[in-house]
Design an enzyme around this catalytic site. Structure first.
Site: not given
Ligand SMILES: NC(=O)c1ccc[n+]([C@@H]2O[C@H](COP(=O)([O-])OP(=O)(O)OC[C@H]3O[C@@H](n4cnc5c(N)ncnc54)[C@H](OP(=O)(O)O)[C@@H]3O)[C@@H](O)[C@H]2O)c1
Length: 267
Positions: A157, A144
């Site tokens: 985080y 991130s």
């Molecule tokens: N969206 C943003 O603005 C943003 C910005 C910077 C970085 N990121 C990073 O991008 C990545 C994906 O996030 P996203 O934005 O796509 O959010 P999201 O839609 O909430 O997706 C998060 C994913 O992580 C999985 N996950 C969460 N806890 C888990 C666990 N204990 N074991 C296995 N899988 C788990 C969830 O699947 P299940 O719930 O099915 O397990 C889901 O597939 C994350 O690492 C986040 O920190 C996001």
């Protein structure tokens, strides 16, 4: 894009929604073989069906909980026994935070480290020996912009994402004379359920969509840019809107950035 990803074996964590789902679709349309992991198997099944429609090779669903570290080596052993090898590992699964440090219980701090940091390490350490044996592989970790600078409401985080940078920078240096590549992807605001799933200080989910996240880049556009970064072999990429400027402001004008970020009460 070239046929770079055609027939590559790609394992994506956090593939059940958001960025991981968009990445699965992008790799599928390039003809990659996919292993899709997260906890929600129903959601993964739907992503798998769509990936087949988009042109993926073999697609399998592998349930994995990033906080259950002891289970990970066995799950990976079984997966590699059936898939053969992992060409590209996408460490994407993770959870965010929406709470001031003062109001965040130590259990929540630990949970964020367990999933985002130690979960990612457990997966990486299980996959790495196979990559070394084959002398080939690419480990891509979605951190991130908060892996480059801390912001209000994200203390644990940001710590978990900074920790990933320390780990993977060291690992990249250790693997310097192998053909294994490490890419760190630092997104800004991306329109996913990340804020809805984010933990508050007590450990409950926030349950609402942030305005900044809602106005962020689409996960499909991010996925396209991530695939391009992988193909180029970039070591670190910053992708998003004007929030990306924070990386350079912190680097070149740290005092100014420190005053600016205090006012960034954007959740
Ligand atoms: N969206 C943003 O603005 C943003 C910005 C910077 C970085 N990121 C990073 O991008 C990545 C994906 O996030 P996203 O934005 O796509 O959010 P999201 O839609 O909430 O997706 C998060 C994913 O992580 C999985 N996950 C969460 N806890 C888990 C666990 N204990 N074991 C296995 N899988 C788990 C969830 O699947 P299940 O719930 O099915 O397990 C889901 O597939 C994350 O690492 C986040 O920190 C996001």
């Amino acid at each position: 894009m070239s046929d770079f990803f055609n027939n590559k074996r790609v394992w994506i964590t956090g593939a059940s929604s958001g960025i991981g789902e968009a990445l699965a679709h992008a790799f599928a349309s390039q003809g990659a073989h996919l292993v899709l992991s997260a906890r929600n198997e129903d959601a993964l099944g739907k992503v798998a069906v769509k990936c087949k429609e988009l042109g993926a090779g073999m697609v399998s669903v592998l349930r994995l909980d990033l906080s259950d570290h002891d289970s990970i080596p066995g799950i990976v052993r079984n997966m590699i026994a059936s898939v053969g090898k992992v060409d590209i590992l996408i460490n994407n699964g993770g959870i965010s935070q929406r709470s001031l440090a003062l109001n965040t219980s130590l259990d929540v701090d630990k949970k964020l480290m367990e999933v985002n940091y130690f979960g990612t390490l457990a997966v990486t350490k299980a996959v790495l020996p196979g990559m070394i044996t084959h002398q080939l592989g690419h480990i891509v970790t979605v951190t991130s912009l908060t892996g480059k600078f801390g912001t209000p409401y994200r203390s644990a985080y940001a710590a978990s994402k900074h920790a990933l940078h320390g780990f993977f920078d060291s690992l990249r240096a250790e693997l310097g004379d192998t053909r294994i590549k490490i890419t760190l992807v630092c997104p800004g605001f991306i329109r996913t359920n990340v804020s809805i799933n984010a933990l508050t200080g007590s450990g409950d989910k926030l349950g609402t969509m942030d305005e900044a996240t809602d106005k962020g880049m689409s996960p499909e556009r991010l996925a396209y840019k991530i695939l391009a970064a992988i193909e180029r072999g970039d070591e670190e990429v910053y992708i998003g809107g004007k929030e990306v400027l924070g990386v350079y402001l912190k680097r070149f004008f740290p005092g100014y950035f420190s005053r600016l970020i205090r006012k960034a009460r954007v959740r």
